[in-house]
Motif scaffolding. Structure first.
Motif, PDB file in Angstrom:
ATOM      1  N   ASP A  83      -3.586  -5.002  -3.879  1.00  0.00           N
ATOM      2  CA  ASP A  83      -3.290  -5.421  -2.504  1.00  0.00           C
ATOM      3  C   ASP A  83      -2.056  -6.297  -2.420  1.00  0.00           C
ATOM      4  OD1 ASP A  83      -5.551  -4.096  -1.525  1.00  0.00           O
ATOM      5  OD2 ASP A  83      -6.836  -5.827  -1.950  1.00  0.00           O
ATOM      6  N   HIS A  84      -1.577  -6.788  -3.575  1.00  0.00           N
ATOM      7  CA  HIS A  84      -0.432  -7.690  -3.592  1.00  0.00           C
ATOM      8  C   HIS A  84       0.592  -7.189  -4.617  1.00  0.00           C
ATOM      9  CE1 HIS A  84      -2.839 -10.480  -1.201  1.00  0.00           C
ATOM     10  NE2 HIS A  84      -3.812 -10.322  -2.083  1.00  0.00           N
TER      11      HIS A  84
ATOM     12  N   ASP B 171       1.903   1.675  -3.515  1.00  0.00           N
ATOM     13  CA  ASP B 171       0.717   2.133  -4.246  1.00  0.00           C
ATOM     14  C   ASP B 171       0.551   3.644  -4.128  1.00  0.00           C
ATOM     15  OD1 ASP B 171      -0.005  -0.339  -5.186  1.00  0.00           O
ATOM     16  OD2 ASP B 171      -1.339  -0.782  -3.503  1.00  0.00           O
TER      17      ASP B 171
ATOM     18  N   ASP C 103       0.823  -1.213   0.000  1.00  0.00           N
ATOM     19  CA  ASP C 103       0.000   0.000   0.000  1.00  0.00           C
ATOM     20  C   ASP C 103       0.859   1.267   0.000  1.00  0.00           C
ATOM     21  OD1 ASP C 103       0.965  -0.452   2.516  1.00  0.00           O
ATOM     22  OD2 ASP C 103      -0.853   0.190   3.564  1.00  0.00           O
TER      23      ASP C 103
END
Length: 239
Positions: free
Chosen positions: A114-115, A67, A64
């Motif tokens: 998420d990965h 991200d 995250d």
């Protein structure tokens, strides 16, 4: 036997760019510098992110966090591209606007990632599409000086996309590092290219040919055509 000497028209050397081409390049100078600075800042911050073998926490990074860093960069990058498109010649605006548009789905996918595999997929697709559009921009600007800057940037993003596509098992920090390296290389190229274009424009202005008053080659040709009448003669001034 004719005594007339054959007529020869003086032509400018091919290596010397026309004032219109230099003016069009100058209009891209400032946006290229802005875009380059953004890439360099992001690249330095990510490539030189602390990595210490003695501290396991510095050998990995949550997905995250990567991200959010990538999303922040893409948002600013899209704004810089929109600024560049406004000042770009008409024949290349579609490609540059396209680069800004493809950042939107990349941002959406990054919000959902998420990965590391999902992060890698989002950035690899963005890099490949961006590289393709960058190459299109290069094809449109091939007649202008220093167009190879766009070709180098296209190759850099395409290589990033290929590395990420085949980078099975890459963690979030590695993905961030490769992305930062690509933006750093492209950023340096655009800073140098943008500054060179601004310098050419200043040299043109010193010769008494203000670059700001000269349109792009396509715009100049359109202006010349409109000044001629249908029979090929210049219109007469009416009282």
């Amino acid at each position: 036997m004719s005594t007339e000497e054959p007529r020869t028209e003086s032509t400018s050397p091919r290596s010397e760019a026309s004032p219109q081409a230099i003016a069009a390049a100058k209009r891209l100078g400032t946006p290229m510098v802005v875009r380059g600075l953004l890439g360099v800042v992001f690249g330095i911050a990510t490539v030189f992110w602390p990595r210490d073998d003695s501290n396991p926490l510095q050998l990995s990074m949550p997905t995250d966090v990567v991200d959010h860093l990538a999303i922040g960069y893409l948002i600013l990058f899209a704004l810089a591209l929109a600024f560049e498109a406004v000042r770009a010649p008409l024949n290349v605006r579609t490609a540059i606007y396209g680069q800004a548009v493809i950042a939107i789905p990349a941002i959406v996918f990054l919000f959902l990632a998420d990965h590391p595999a999902e992060l890698r997929a989002a950035l690899s697709i963005w890099a490949l599409l961006h590289g393709a559009l960058e190459f299109w921009a290069y094809r449109q600007l091939k007649s202008q000086p220093m167009a190879s800057d766009f070709l180098i940037a296209a190759g850099t993003h395409a290589l990033l996309g290929i590395i990420l596509v085949f980078g099975d098992g890459m963690e979030a920090l590695s993905i961030l590092g490769f992305t930062g390296a690509a933006t750093l290389i492209a950023g340096v190229i655009f800073i140098i290219g943008g500054y060179s274009r601004l310098s050419k424009g200043r040299q043109l202005a010193k010769r008494g040919e203000p670059a700001e008053q000269i349109g792009t080659p396509a715009e100049a040709a359109t202006s010349d055509d409109s000044d001629e009448s249908d029979d090929g003669t210049a219109p007469k001034n009416e009282p």
